[in-house]
Design a protein around this motif. Sequence first.
Motif, PDB file in Angstrom:
ATOM      1  N   HIS A  87      54.757  61.510  19.676  1.00 36.88           N
ATOM      2  CA  HIS A  87      54.605  60.050  19.692  1.00 36.88           C
ATOM      3  C   HIS A  87      55.876  59.399  19.167  1.00 36.88           C
ATOM      4  O   HIS A  87      56.742  60.062  18.593  1.00 36.88           O
ATOM      5  CB  HIS A  87      53.433  59.638  18.792  1.00 36.88           C
ATOM      6  CG  HIS A  87      53.684  59.935  17.339  1.00 36.88           C
ATOM      7  ND1 HIS A  87      53.510  61.204  16.800  1.00 36.88           N
ATOM      8  CD2 HIS A  87      54.141  59.158  16.328  1.00 36.88           C
ATOM      9  CE1 HIS A  87      53.839  61.176  15.515  1.00 36.88           C
ATOM     10  NE2 HIS A  87      54.237  59.944  15.197  1.00 36.88           N
TER      11      HIS A  87
ATOM     12  N   ASP B 239      56.964  56.134  16.628  1.00 35.85           N
ATOM     13  CA  ASP B 239      56.339  55.269  15.625  1.00 35.85           C
ATOM     14  C   ASP B 239      56.322  53.820  16.116  1.00 35.85           C
ATOM     15  O   ASP B 239      57.197  53.403  16.873  1.00 35.85           O
ATOM     16  CB  ASP B 239      57.061  55.404  14.281  1.00 35.85           C
ATOM     17  CG  ASP B 239      56.799  56.774  13.641  1.00 35.85           C
ATOM     18  OD1 ASP B 239      56.031  57.569  14.224  1.00 35.85           O
ATOM     19  OD2 ASP B 239      57.355  57.033  12.559  1.00 35.85           O
TER      20      ASP B 239
ATOM     21  N   HIS C 247      58.292  62.555  18.433  1.00 31.86           N
ATOM     22  CA  HIS C 247      58.179  63.657  17.478  1.00 31.86           C
ATOM     23  C   HIS C 247      56.721  64.075  17.388  1.00 31.86           C
ATOM     24  O   HIS C 247      55.822  63.247  17.540  1.00 31.86           O
ATOM     25  CB  HIS C 247      58.751  63.272  16.110  1.00 31.86           C
ATOM     26  CG  HIS C 247      58.157  62.028  15.510  1.00 31.86           C
ATOM     27  ND1 HIS C 247      58.511  60.755  15.918  1.00 31.86           N
ATOM     28  CD2 HIS C 247      57.207  61.865  14.563  1.00 31.86           C
ATOM     29  CE1 HIS C 247      57.819  59.871  15.239  1.00 31.86           C
ATOM     30  NE2 HIS C 247      57.009  60.498  14.400  1.00 31.86           N
TER      31      HIS C 247
ATOM     32  N   ARG D 256      57.410  54.340   5.107  1.00 25.92           N
ATOM     33  CA  ARG D 256      58.122  53.402   5.971  1.00 25.92           C
ATOM     34  C   ARG D 256      58.133  52.004   5.372  1.00 25.92           C
ATOM     35  O   ARG D 256      57.479  51.723   4.376  1.00 25.92           O
ATOM     36  CB  ARG D 256      57.461  53.369   7.356  1.00 25.92           C
ATOM     37  CG  ARG D 256      57.699  54.644   8.135  1.00 25.92           C
ATOM     38  CD  ARG D 256      56.960  54.666   9.440  1.00 25.92           C
ATOM     39  NE  ARG D 256      55.542  54.854   9.250  1.00 25.92           N
ATOM     40  CZ  ARG D 256      54.718  55.379  10.150  1.00 25.92           C
ATOM     41  NH1 ARG D 256      55.191  55.761  11.308  1.00 25.92           N
ATOM     42  NH2 ARG D 256      53.435  55.516   9.904  1.00 25.92           N
TER      43      ARG D 256
HETATM   44 FE   LIG Z   1      55.406  59.584  13.495  1.00 18.80          FE
END
Ligand SMILES: [Fe+2]
Length: 266
Positions: free
Chosen positions: A109, A111, A195, A254
């Motif tokens: 996927h 992000d 990833h 994040r």
């Molecule tokens: Fe991710």
Amino acid sequence: MEPGENLNDFVVGSVPTLIYIPDFVTDSEQDQLVNNIYQAPVSKWKSLKNRRLQNWGGVVHEKGLLAQDLPPWLTRTTRRIFEESGLFPSDVNHVLINEYLPNQGIMPHQDGPAYFPVVAIVSLGSPVVMDFTPHSSLRLCTSALRDSVEDNISCGGASDIETDKWLHNHHPFSVLLMPRSLLIFKDMAYSDYLHGIKDSEVQQYDGAVNVLEAMKHHGGNQPLSGSEKAIVLEKTGDSKSLHRTAKRISLTCRMVSKVHKNLFKF
Ligand SMILES: [Fe+2]
Ligand SMILES: O=C(O)CCC(=O)C(=O)O
């Protein structure tokens, strides 16, 4: 990171930009994080088909983050990531904690768009291999181009030559994520690659770009201490494989730039 060490010393692979820092957290920090994660109420876990996760920092929407303060046991780690990397414009404000059993993984996927395009992942427990695959849209485009003889399918304006050039510059690769390490990725590795982690107990790490860095800190096939006993790295002939015998827990840290103060208390 030791004083005098620079982030550039930890760049691995050839795709911009992947940073792998072994031993980012100590054994006792790892134990504290794991204890806090399992002390959270059961309702904090969200079960997905192939793993479970905890969401900390609030709810991420398309329009931003409905923020909630991170607990102090997490900010001890996220503060260090912010300060030592110098890669985030402000403090990390969102953490996803993923738990993987040995036969669990995460689909390839990209992000979501709400995040600032730098991600920092702390790994705890079993090592795993994370695979990076060039973003599928262009690859699908390429096969469409190859398969279509009769008409001129245009792929976002990319010609055959441009697509081939793109693919030439985008090879799949993987990273070996050892316990207590920190992986940061950004730039092309973030924008042009998916990833993911395969849901298999045995994973090949032949293609990993950081085998030396990962092994150096874990003594190759030497017996390991404490929680790291679970690590079994095998080399049979030319194939290097990793047996996942324990759980892995990761902290995906994040920053969401747009923050809305959450007026509701949970
Ligand atoms: Fe991710
Ligand atoms: O568990 C990991 O290392 C990856 C998690 C991830 O990619 C994500 O939460 O977006």
